[in-house]
Design an enzyme around this catalytic site. Structure first.
Site, PDB file in Angstrom:
ATOM      1  CG  ASP A 164      12.977  78.667 -63.740  1.00  9.32           C
ATOM      2  OD1 ASP A 164      13.730  79.621 -62.620  1.00  9.32           O
ATOM      3  OD2 ASP A 164      11.954  79.442 -63.905  1.00  9.32           O
ATOM      4  CG  ASP A 231      11.533  86.470 -64.691  1.00  8.91           C
ATOM      5  OD1 ASP A 231      12.538  86.086 -64.349  1.00  8.91           O
ATOM      6  OD2 ASP A 231      10.284  86.009 -64.202  1.00  8.91           O
TER       7      ASP A 231
END
Length: 661
Positions: A164, A231
């Site tokens: 991430d 996202d």
């Protein structure tokens, strides 16, 4: 529960949309050479349903369900534990470790359990100083510990690392998220990719930088997949947003390296059945990793039979895992009709086509095969409607639910513009071709009539109402032709010679680079980054509601444009079975607030009339016909003010709602 502070963030992003024709493929650079993910990876990840609150029971239950439900046999094999698995601090030797309250058996044992099911073990870390959404006390990321962490993950038997991008921008004080960082996140991924490549066993690398700094230009050399957007969220509007961002990037995908459109929401009970079919179809044909984000089985939830059937559809999985490894690309969008077409090649000469209904109501959609480079298909499989038909010429129509998709597999195809005499109606010396397609209304089409034989003397040939002479010993005749836009043109040819084919060529077109435009007011011409705004490398942007960027050129139809928009980032509370497990989950989503500018790029026209064209602020309505584009719902200063007022009201409501939680 204590009050949480609500906040807003604004940032600018670029969406590239190609209309009516495919965008020019961008060059693909060096690729990660670990030999893994030769087809898009398939599996399950804990984040979409469980957020950063995984535990051993949840992982065991869902891994076992993947096998029991038959999904392992369909190709799903990776089980990845996302954020929230670690202790806040590293051990004395500097290594990360699992939280024993959540994973009492430990991560090595977890890997053994997953491997014992015939599956593969995926782990999660972050390229910053701490992991995403891990609150206080923070859970350490891998920044400055890449080699140690890579070796630790390998010692636990990990087969995949999802990496991430939170808390990674040092110059800004390591904020949670930074969508306009001071430096590219590429450096963090270079370091971890190098650490992984030095291991004794290869590991799949999933780059998760949310599309920051256009990773398609650099990520293929560092990982097996890379996120292209922020996202996914549990609302259908997230699907077209992500697809828009995929438009200029599909050519970067290929064996070993894939665009990651984010994890699947299929099975989370947030979409209708039709929306889940759209979601799964487009992720599959764009060759995104198919990573299930729903709960397959836990103490509170079992996946529905409908969602399970979608995830297990062997046709759609086959398109994703096709050996050719070419992602579908955006072909055409109808703004007023509210649908768009994506298509791509498959092995065996097949083509996959998706018609996406963006409307909130059911409708009937038609795909004109020439829009995807095809004139006829000897076989058409309509996957979600369960229909199979043979010998379909020029177009196919079917009904589709709101937000649904018509997914087609075309086989035995012929190239667009070629009409076989065997598909025409023959009566004596007259041959009639029906369903002849034209993208635009024009007198400048060329029809090429091909005959099976020739004769020693010239022969009369009548096409429509006009008569021509076929030269002696010639087997083909080319003449200009008028066609109306659409798929219902009819061409009648009268000749004593038998025909073999009729070929139609499109009107000539001319490309006009952005450098040809005269700009004024606040409009500026800017040089783009390497490999962007091709082929001229520049674009026109920063137009205002009252300033134009005019140009005087023959022609009327825009083919490519680049749209620059403001977006609004906010937090939303997800309502689902997570509450049964005592879990709160927040999602981020980009909502369009208003358009800032058109950045005109790679403009092309069909030549027809000499017309003065101006690009001004608003939404263009493209109908792909010759004639001036229609400015639809222009946005004025008054519009912006009204939207700001509405935004302030919504913000106040959100503060009250969050405070009441």
């Amino acid at each position: 529960m204590s009050t949480r502070q609500a906040f807003e963030r604004f940032f600018i992003s670029i969406l590239s949309v190609s209309l009516c024709v495919e965008s020019k493929p961008m060059p693909i650079g060096s690729r990660e050479s670990n030999g893994l993910a030769r087809t898009p990876l398939m599996g399950w990840n804990s984040y979409n349903h469980y957020s950063c609150y995984p535990n051993e029971t949840i992982i065991h239950s869902n891994a076992q369900a993947l096998v029991n439900l038959g999904l392992k046999e369909k190709g799903y094999e990776y089980i990845t534990v996302d954020c929230g698995w670690t202790l806040p601090d590293r051990l004395a030797n500097g290594t990360l470790t699992w939280n024993p309250a959540l994973f009492p058996s430990g991560y090595f044992a977890l890997g053994q359990f997953i491997h014992g099911l015939g599956l593969k073990f995926g782990v999660y870390s972050d390229g910053g100083i701490q992991m995403c959404m891990t609150g206080s006390p923070a859970q350490n990321g891998s920044l400055f510990h890449e080699d140690t962490d890579a070796q630790t993950f390998q010692s636990w038997g990990a087969d995949l690392l999802k990496y991430d991008n939170c808390y990674s921008d040092a110059a800004l004080g390591y904020p949670d998220t930074s969508y306009t960082p001071t430096i590219s996140p590429k450096g963090h991924y270079v370091t971890m990719s190098s650490a992984i490549s030095n291991l004794t066993r290869p590991m799949v690398i999933q780059i998760c930088d949310w599309g920051v700094d256009f990773p398609s230009l650099w990520a293929p050399a560092l990982g097996n997949s890379w996120r292209i957007a922020n996202d996914i969220i549990p609302y259908f509007r997230t699907i077209p947003r992500i697809l828009n961002q995929a438009v200029p990037q599909t050519s970067f995908a290929g064996p070993g390296q894939w665009l990651d459109l984010d994890m699947l929401e299929v099975g989370n009970n947030v979409f209708t059945q039709a929306e889940e079919q759209t979601h799964f179809s487009l992720w599959a044909i764009l060759k995104s990793p198919l990573v299930i984000g729903g709960a397959l089985k836990d103490a509170a939830t079992s996946i529905s039979s409908s969602s399970l059937a979608i995830l297990g559809n062997e046709d759609v999985i086959g398109y994703n895992q096709d050996s050719l490894g070419v992602a579908a690309s955006f072909r055409r969008r109808w703004t007023e009709a509210g649908y768009e077409v994506w298509a791509g090649p498959l092995s065996g000469g097949r083509t996959v086509v998706a018609l996406v209904n963006l409307l909130d109501v059911a409708t009937t959609l038609t795909v004109d095969f020439p829009d995807v480079g095809i004139q006829k298909a000897s076989s058409v499989k309509d996957v979600w409607n369960g229909v199979a038909v043979q010998n379909v010429l020029t177009s196919y129509s079917a009904s589709v639910a709101a937000h649904g998709t018509i997914l087609l597999e075309l086989g035995g195809t012929t190239a667009a513009g070629i009409y076989a005499a065997s598909d025409a109606t023959v009566s004596s010396s007259t041959t009639t071709f029906s369903k002849v397609y034209a993208k635009t209304t024009s007198t400048n089409y060329i029809s090429i009539v091909n005959f099976t034989t020739s004769v020693a003397s010239s022969t009369t040939v009548t096409i429509g109402s006009k008569t021509y002479q076929l030269p002696a010993n010639s087997k083909s005749l080319a003449v200009p032709l008028f066609l109306a836009a659409g798929n219902n043109n009819t061409i009648t040819i009268k000749s004593s010679l038998p025909l073999s084919t009729l070929a139609i060529t499109n009107p000539p077109s001319t490309f006009y680079p952005s450098t040809n435009f005269t700009i004024s007011g606040t409009a500026t011409r800017t040089t783009c980054s390497t490999n962007l705004c091709l082929p001229v490398g520049s674009k026109i942007g920063y137009l205002t509601p009252t300033r134009l960027s005019p140009s005087h050129h023959p022609g009327t139809l825009f083919f490519h444009f680049r749209l620059q928009i403001h977006q609004h980032l906010f937090l939303q509370q997800r309502h689902s079975d997570l509450h049964k497990l005592g879990i709160r989950h927040q999602y981020q989503e980009h909502d369009l607030v208003w358009e800032v500018a058109f950045a005109i790029n790679n403009i092309a026209y069909y030549l027809e009339d000499d017309a003065h064209q101006s690009a001004s602020k608003g939404n263009w309505d493209y109908n792909c016909q010759e004639g001036p584009p229609v400015l639809n719902s222009p946005i004025t200063v008054r519009n912006i003010k009204s939207r700001l007022v509405l935004l302030m009201i919504l913000f106040a409501i959100s503060v009250i709602a969050v405070a009441s939680c």
